[in-house]
Scaffold this active site. Sequence first.
Site, short mmCIF file in Angstrom:
data_model
loop_
_atom_site.label_atom_id
_atom_site.label_comp_id
_atom_site.label_asym_id
_atom_site.label_seq_id
_atom_site.Cartn_x
_atom_site.Cartn_y
_atom_site.Cartn_z
N HIS A 1 -9.32 0.27 18.75
CA HIS A 1 -9.01 0.12 17.32
C HIS A 1 -9.66 -1.18 16.87
O HIS A 1 -9.12 -2.26 17.07
CB HIS A 1 -7.49 0.08 17.12
CG HIS A 1 -7.07 -0.11 15.69
ND1 HIS A 1 -6.51 0.90 14.93
CD2 HIS A 1 -7.12 -1.20 14.87
CE1 HIS A 1 -6.23 0.44 13.72
NE2 HIS A 1 -6.59 -0.84 13.66
N ASP B 1 5.08 -0.23 14.55
CA ASP B 1 3.78 -0.47 15.19
C ASP B 1 3.92 -0.62 16.70
O ASP B 1 3.00 -0.30 17.45
CB ASP B 1 3.16 -1.76 14.64
CG ASP B 1 2.30 -1.53 13.42
OD1 ASP B 1 2.42 -0.45 12.81
OD2 ASP B 1 1.49 -2.42 13.08
N LYS C 1 0.85 -1.19 0.00
CA LYS C 1 0.00 0.00 0.00
C LYS C 1 0.89 1.24 0.00
O LYS C 1 1.95 1.23 0.62
CB LYS C 1 -0.90 0.02 1.24
CG LYS C 1 -1.89 -1.12 1.33
CD LYS C 1 -2.69 -1.02 2.63
CE LYS C 1 -3.62 -2.20 2.80
NZ LYS C 1 -4.34 -2.15 4.11
N GLY D 1 -11.88 0.38 10.83
CA GLY D 1 -13.04 0.10 9.98
C GLY D 1 -14.33 -0.16 10.72
O GLY D 1 -15.37 0.44 10.43
N GLY E 1 -11.02 -3.37 13.93
CA GLY E 1 -11.09 -3.74 12.52
C GLY E 1 -11.04 -5.25 12.46
O GLY E 1 -11.38 -5.93 13.43
N ASN E 2 -10.63 -5.82 11.33
CA ASN E 2 -10.48 -7.27 11.27
C ASN E 2 -9.42 -7.72 12.28
O ASN E 2 -9.54 -8.76 12.90
CB ASN E 2 -10.09 -7.70 9.86
CG ASN E 2 -10.22 -9.19 9.67
OD1 ASN E 2 -11.26 -9.78 9.99
ND2 ASN E 2 -9.18 -9.84 9.18
N GLU F 1 -15.21 2.84 13.34
CA GLU F 1 -15.65 4.08 12.69
C GLU F 1 -17.02 3.96 12.04
O GLU F 1 -17.73 4.97 11.90
CB GLU F 1 -14.63 4.49 11.62
CG GLU F 1 -13.27 4.88 12.18
CD GLU F 1 -12.21 4.96 11.10
OE1 GLU F 1 -12.58 5.16 9.92
OE2 GLU F 1 -11.01 4.83 11.41
N ASN F 2 -17.41 2.74 11.66
CA ASN F 2 -18.59 2.60 10.80
C ASN F 2 -19.74 1.78 11.35
O ASN F 2 -20.83 1.82 10.78
CB ASN F 2 -18.15 1.99 9.46
CG ASN F 2 -17.22 2.89 8.68
OD1 ASN F 2 -17.60 3.98 8.27
ND2 ASN F 2 -15.98 2.46 8.51
N ARG G 1 -20.33 -7.18 8.78
CA ARG G 1 -21.56 -6.88 8.04
C ARG G 1 -22.32 -8.16 7.72
O ARG G 1 -23.55 -8.22 7.85
CB ARG G 1 -21.24 -6.10 6.77
CG ARG G 1 -20.72 -4.69 7.03
CD ARG G 1 -20.11 -4.06 5.80
NE ARG G 1 -18.89 -4.77 5.37
CZ ARG G 1 -18.08 -4.34 4.42
NH1 ARG G 1 -18.35 -3.22 3.78
NH2 ARG G 1 -17.00 -5.03 4.09
#
Length: 395
Positions: free
Chosen positions: A207, A147, A14, A330, A209-210, A333-334, A284
């Site tokens: 934090h 990290d 990335k 992710g 996310g996955n 936040e959502n 989801r």
Amino acid sequence: MKVLVINCGSSSLKYQLIDSVTEQALAVGLCERIGIDGRLTHKSADGEKVVLEDALPNHEVAIKNVIAALMNENYGVIKSLDEINAVGHRVVHGGEKFAHSVVINDEVLNAIEECNDLAPLHNPANLIGINACKSIMPNVPMVAVFDTAFHQTMPKEAYLYGIPFEYYDKYKVRRYGFHGTSHSYVSKRATTLAGLDVNNSKVIVCHLGNGASISAVKNGESVDTSMGLTPLEGLIMGTRSGDLDPAIIDFVAKKENLSLDEVMNILNKKSGVLGMSGVSSDFRDIEAAANEGNEHAKEALAVFAYRVAKYVGSYIVAMNGVDAVVFTAGLGENDKNIRAAVSSHLEFLGVSLDAEKNSQRGKELIISNPDSKVKIMVIPTNEELAICREVVELV
């Protein structure tokens, strides 16, 4: 100054090119399937997404293709390689050697390599990315951002394990924590948004996310975090088990006639909400299944939220109080449902959530009511910008 931020995985890369003055991303992109067939997805700030299917046999070729995309006359954002003033590299594990970001030299490269045993899936890939950039841009300063560095302020009572001390002495077996760049960025932003003095603040960052982790940040320093020697410890995650009784490993291995490596693969890649729900590692999909009456999906969501809230409670003890609890990444936040489920466990603290504000996705805001005794916040993480800032400070 234009800073190229690189996050190099074993088969992916990335990148973002960031203007350090405006702190805006001039271009973002992703190289996938490195070593296989190869795909580069590139997007400039004011342009269309471009997908390039091209062979990427190794990371050096991938970096060259990234540079070519950045300089392309149709969709590029720079005219010359000389416009890239510095490169910031995400490095997953710095062990105890690195408590801060550093300018990369041969000594630093050797020290990163010495940490490979602690992050065998990540550090070698990070090194490949660094060396590829050095070969293409030998005169451009490069910075390693770790990290683990943010969590090096943890006290011994937070990072030592209840095992023979010789394993710490010989192999540095201890809690290190991860997602440090995100936890640092979000906790600092939280003090600003909440109007707190960073030197007199108690912030818990979730934090989610996955991969998921929580940190206790007191007066701007990490004092505890949920991930450990590896990212497997702590919260239940997309595919990782998080905390469990270590004897389960031996028990399952004997019952299923599995090797240690096979059991560890299950704990890393087939557990978490994927294993619990039997549906997916994507929340989801799990929420959709739960809404259709899938009991295992409901249980996975409930256990996940409970585990997050339990960690929040323990970190209130670690800091002797809390000013703000922040959701990021992710899921954080959502996903309004996860935030609401976690917050419901905290009502005994006087937490009161504003349902309308909580329904918003991906926005930086305080989602608790004005009379809530603890501020509940959503702050989108921006690890690339945080890395860019570290680079600017050092070069």
